[in-house]
Design a protein around this motif. Structure first.
Motif, PDB file in Angstrom:
ATOM      1  N   LYS A  24       0.792  -1.220   0.000  1.00 42.13           N
ATOM      2  CA  LYS A  24       0.000   0.000   0.000  1.00 42.13           C
ATOM      3  C   LYS A  24       0.832   1.282   0.000  1.00 42.13           C
ATOM      4  N   LEU A  25       2.102   1.212   0.420  1.00 40.53           N
ATOM      5  CA  LEU A  25       2.971   2.387   0.449  1.00 40.53           C
ATOM      6  C   LEU A  25       2.252   3.597   1.044  1.00 40.53           C
ATOM      7  N   SER A  26       1.523   3.357   2.098  1.00 37.19           N
ATOM      8  CA  SER A  26       0.750   4.417   2.747  1.00 37.19           C
ATOM      9  C   SER A  26       0.513   4.032   4.199  1.00 37.19           C
ATOM     10  N   VAL A  27       0.045   4.990   4.974  1.00 38.11           N
ATOM     11  CA  VAL A  27      -0.147   4.754   6.413  1.00 38.11           C
ATOM     12  C   VAL A  27      -1.442   3.970   6.648  1.00 38.11           C
ATOM     13  N   VAL A  28      -1.523   2.813   6.019  1.00 29.08           N
ATOM     14  CA  VAL A  28      -2.684   1.922   6.123  1.00 29.08           C
ATOM     15  C   VAL A  28      -2.174   0.516   6.378  1.00 29.08           C
ATOM     16  N   THR A  29      -2.675  -0.137   7.418  1.00 30.39           N
ATOM     17  CA  THR A  29      -2.311  -1.533   7.676  1.00 30.39           C
ATOM     18  C   THR A  29      -3.583  -2.372   7.714  1.00 30.39           C
ATOM     19  N   THR A  30      -3.479  -3.590   7.211  1.00 34.05           N
ATOM     20  CA  THR A  30      -4.627  -4.482   7.113  1.00 34.05           C
ATOM     21  C   THR A  30      -4.567  -5.524   8.216  1.00 34.05           C
ATOM     22  N   LEU A  31      -5.701  -5.767   8.867  1.00 34.71           N
ATOM     23  CA  LEU A  31      -5.765  -6.685   9.999  1.00 34.71           C
ATOM     24  C   LEU A  31      -6.420  -8.004   9.609  1.00 34.71           C
ATOM     25  N   PHE A  32      -5.721  -9.093   9.898  1.00 33.92           N
ATOM     26  CA  PHE A  32      -6.245 -10.448   9.695  1.00 33.92           C
ATOM     27  C   PHE A  32      -6.247 -11.180  11.034  1.00 33.92           C
ATOM     28  N   LYS A  33      -7.145 -12.147  11.172  1.00 34.33           N
ATOM     29  CA  LYS A  33      -7.172 -12.992  12.375  1.00 34.33           C
ATOM     30  C   LYS A  33      -6.657 -14.384  12.032  1.00 34.33           C
ATOM     31  N   TYR A  34      -6.064 -15.050  13.030  1.00 31.14           N
ATOM     32  CA  TYR A  34      -5.715 -16.461  12.867  1.00 31.14           C
ATOM     33  C   TYR A  34      -6.043 -17.206  14.147  1.00 31.14           C
ATOM     34  N   GLY A  35      -6.278 -18.530  14.006  1.00 34.57           N
ATOM     35  CA  GLY A  35      -6.563 -19.375  15.158  1.00 34.57           C
ATOM     36  C   GLY A  35      -5.320 -20.134  15.579  1.00 34.57           C
ATOM     37  N   GLN A  36      -5.069 -21.282  14.963  1.00 33.05           N
ATOM     38  CA  GLN A  36      -3.845 -22.044  15.221  1.00 33.05           C
ATOM     39  C   GLN A  36      -2.673 -21.393  14.479  1.00 33.05           C
ATOM     40  N   PHE A  37      -1.460 -21.594  14.999  1.00 34.04           N
ATOM     41  CA  PHE A  37      -0.306 -20.891  14.440  1.00 34.04           C
ATOM     42  C   PHE A  37      -0.053 -21.249  12.975  1.00 34.04           C
ATOM     43  N   GLN A  38      -0.373 -22.477  12.576  1.00 38.91           N
ATOM     44  CA  GLN A  38      -0.188 -22.854  11.173  1.00 38.91           C
ATOM     45  C   GLN A  38      -0.989 -21.938  10.248  1.00 38.91           C
ATOM     46  N   GLU A  39      -2.137 -21.485  10.736  1.00 37.25           N
ATOM     47  CA  GLU A  39      -2.952 -20.562   9.938  1.00 37.25           C
ATOM     48  C   GLU A  39      -2.225 -19.235   9.736  1.00 37.25           C
ATOM     49  N   ALA A  40      -1.489 -18.803  10.747  1.00 39.74           N
ATOM     50  CA  ALA A  40      -0.710 -17.568  10.620  1.00 39.74           C
ATOM     51  C   ALA A  40       0.367 -17.740   9.556  1.00 39.74           C
ATOM     52  N   ILE A  41       1.051 -18.870   9.581  1.00 41.98           N
ATOM     53  CA  ILE A  41       2.083 -19.153   8.572  1.00 41.98           C
ATOM     54  C   ILE A  41       1.471 -19.156   7.178  1.00 41.98           C
ATOM     55  N   ASP A  42       0.326 -19.812   7.045  1.00 40.92           N
ATOM     56  CA  ASP A  42      -0.344 -19.890   5.745  1.00 40.92           C
ATOM     57  C   ASP A  42      -0.734 -18.502   5.240  1.00 40.92           C
ATOM     58  N   LYS A  43      -1.203 -17.662   6.150  1.00 35.51           N
ATOM     59  CA  LYS A  43      -1.604 -16.308   5.747  1.00 35.51           C
ATOM     60  C   LYS A  43      -0.400 -15.477   5.315  1.00 35.51           C
ATOM     61  N   VAL A  44       0.710 -15.596   6.030  1.00 33.78           N
ATOM     62  CA  VAL A  44       1.929 -14.876   5.635  1.00 33.78           C
ATOM     63  C   VAL A  44       2.339 -15.302   4.230  1.00 33.78           C
ATOM     64  N   ASN A  45       2.326 -16.598   3.970  1.00 26.19           N
ATOM     65  CA  ASN A  45       2.705 -17.096   2.646  1.00 26.19           C
ATOM     66  C   ASN A  45       1.743 -16.635   1.556  1.00 26.19           C
ATOM     67  N   ALA A  46       0.466 -16.630   1.849  1.00 28.43           N
ATOM     68  CA  ALA A  46      -0.521 -16.207   0.851  1.00 28.43           C
ATOM     69  C   ALA A  46      -0.400 -14.715   0.552  1.00 28.43           C
ATOM     70  N   ILE A  47      -0.211 -13.915   1.595  1.00 27.19           N
ATOM     71  CA  ILE A  47      -0.108 -12.465   1.419  1.00 27.19           C
ATOM     72  C   ILE A  47       1.152 -12.112   0.630  1.00 27.19           C
ATOM     73  N   THR A  48       2.288 -12.711   0.994  1.00 27.01           N
ATOM     74  CA  THR A  48       3.536 -12.389   0.294  1.00 27.01           C
ATOM     75  C   THR A  48       3.554 -12.993  -1.114  1.00 27.01           C
ATOM     76  N   ALA A  49       2.826 -14.073  -1.336  1.00 27.93           N
ATOM     77  CA  ALA A  49       2.738 -14.633  -2.693  1.00 27.93           C
ATOM     78  C   ALA A  49       1.968 -13.684  -3.608  1.00 27.93           C
ATOM     79  N   TYR A  50       0.992 -12.965  -3.045  1.00 26.07           N
ATOM     80  CA  TYR A  50       0.229 -11.994  -3.824  1.00 26.07           C
ATOM     81  C   TYR A  50       1.097 -10.783  -4.146  1.00 26.07           C
ATOM     82  N   HIS A  51       1.702 -10.198  -3.127  1.00 22.42           N
ATOM     83  CA  HIS A  51       2.659  -9.101  -3.284  1.00 22.42           C
ATOM     84  C   HIS A  51       3.794  -9.345  -2.288  1.00 22.42           C
ATOM     85  N   GLY A  52       5.024  -9.171  -2.731  1.00 22.68           N
ATOM     86  CA  GLY A  52       6.134  -9.185  -1.778  1.00 22.68           C
ATOM     87  C   GLY A  52       6.847 -10.511  -1.611  1.00 22.68           C
TER      88      GLY A  52
END
Length: 463
Positions: free
Chosen positions: A338-366
């Protein structure tokens, strides 16, 4: 490419090569003196103040405090990392293997500088180049060509004062700044050091010249239930608002454990975060993206400017936006950079879900860039490190203040962050002077080290 661009760049390269031929004979002491003098003449308060002011005015991106801080920290940090490091002559000996390594210059470096970081980037790249006895030609973004010229002139005056050729550092003249000239520069130089957008980096790798480029950022940070949320929120706020988020390392998304999510949001609100609600999310999205591209009207701008563009009434004291999201990918633009003062909030339950979300987000951008984690659980730190395609993982740190090196971590100070093959880059490191030297390996004979087949293959021979 136009003939004029070819001839103009050829003249710059010729000047640089003549200067580099002189630098080729410099001693380690001379090289270190020059790097120290360049750094000092930039971080003098009156000079840094002028550069920071000029960079903001010319680029209309970021803010004075952020640019001044970058100059004062990154230049000093880059110099600190160079102190006592050998870059001339014999730089390493391995007596056991009878290997000696000798450093050589790469020659003339073509440096591309982005408009988001026009203040410290040309200085660091100049220091990196000279540490390796190279010459460097710097091509700025058109939006910050005058800032670049001002900085390079200071560096050139410093070189002259200390008896070195001024043409070790050359700026593309403001009237010649263009895509044609940048393309020619990359084609005619010996090495390309490209910091900027995806198009620029792709052009660097397509130039036919060896290149160090950087990938797109879209940093994600994970927050779990083991940490002090007030402390975490303060770190994220400092990172998110630094220079109005010109850095691609700033926390674009926060992936938060569901059990502490509400407390986390309150902690972020206490630090100046504004949670977008109702139809405000659609308004903000429409203001930030036009035809799938980030709007220049919101990139690295003050929160009040973004709010006005979006038609959102921003309460006094709020310095950044928070947007809740569940989806990831092109249909959910808030999951991207976003290159702006905006951050997006996601929720996760088990830690594996957090890992999966990091991978999905960075696969889209970054892809390959970076992620962070706020936890006191060492197993989770290791799990995130082992299972994400990122070149950097910052633990309990403000992401954009840590990725490129800080006084409080061991990362090399730079503003050029390699993203590995995941991000289409050759390096997954923080790119520094060490990447701007060639090394000759000198090998002398030793006693035979040839092992027996039993030592090599072990039980495999018996299967």
């Amino acid at each position: 490419m136009s003939q004029n661009a070819k001839e103009y760049v050829a003249s710059l390269i010729d000047r640089a090569r003549k200067a580099q031929a002189i630098a080729d004979k410099f001693t380690q002491e001379k090289v270190d003196e020059l790097c120290t003098a360049i750094a000092w003449n930039i971080v003098k308060p009156e000079t840094a103040e002028k550069i920071a002011t000029m960079a903001v005015k010319e680029s209309t991106l970021g803010n004075y405090d952020g640019k001044y801080a970058k100059l004062m920290t990154k230049i000093r940090g880059g110099l600190r990392d160079m102190k006592g490091q050998k870059s001339v002559g014999v730089i390493e000996r391995d007596d056991e293997k009878k290997i000696m390594k000798v450093a050589k210059p790469v020659g003339v470096v073509a440096a591309l500088v982005p408009c988001t970081n026009p203040e410290a980037t040309p200085v660091l790249k100049s220091m990196f180049a000279i540490k390796g006895r190279n010459a460097i030609v710097i091509a700025p973004h058109p939006r910050t060509k005058n800032t670049n010229t001002y900085i390079v002139n200071i560096v050139r005056e410093t070189l002259k004062k200390y008896g070195a050729p001024e043409d070790l550092v050359i700026a593309v003249d403001p009237e010649h700044v263009s895509m044609d000239v940048s393309g020619e520069l990359m084609a005619q130089a010996d090495l390309v050091l490209a910091t900027g957008g995806g198009g620029m980096v792709k052009a660097a790798y397509s130039s036919g010249t060896p290149a160090y480029g950087v990938g797109q950022g879209n940093a994600v940070t994970v927050v779990d239930e083991t940490v002090d949320l007030k402390e975490v929120a303060n770190k994220i706020m400092r990172s998110k608002t630094f220079d109005f988020a010109t850095s691609c390392s700033t926390e674009n998304s926060c992936v938060v454990q569901v059990g502490i999510y509400e407390k986390f949001v309150k902690a972020m609100e206490a630090e100046g975060g504004y949670l977008v609600t109702g139809d405000e999310k659609e308004k903000l999205q429409n203001a930030m993206w036009h035809d799938g591209h980030l709007s220049r009207a919101i990139v690295a701008q003050a929160p009040e400017t973004i709010a006005k563009e979006a038609g959102i009434e921003l309460p006094e004291g709020k310095t950044f936006f928070m947007v809740e999201e569940t989806g990831i990918g092109a249909d959910y633009p808030f999951s991207g950079e976003k290159l702006s003062v905006v951050t997006t909030l996601f929720k996760y339950g088990q830690f594996q879900e957090a890992i999966d979300k990091v991978n999905a987000i960075t696969a889209y951008h970054g892809s390959g860039h970076s992620c962070g984690i706020h936890t006191n659980d060492e197993e989770r730190i290791l799990a995130l490190a082992l299972n994400t395609k990122t070149s950097r993982l910052m633990v309990r740190q403000p992401q954009c203040l840590a990725n490129s090196g800080a006084w409080t971590n061991g990362m090399p100070m730079t503003l050029t962050l390699g993203c590995g093959t995941w991000g289409g880059n050759i390096a997954s490191e923080n790119v520094s002077w060490k990447h701007l030297i060639n090394v000759t390996w000198v090998s002398s004979p030793i006693e035979s080290t040839q092992p027996t087949d039993e030592e090599l293959f072990g039980h495999i021979m018996l299967d």
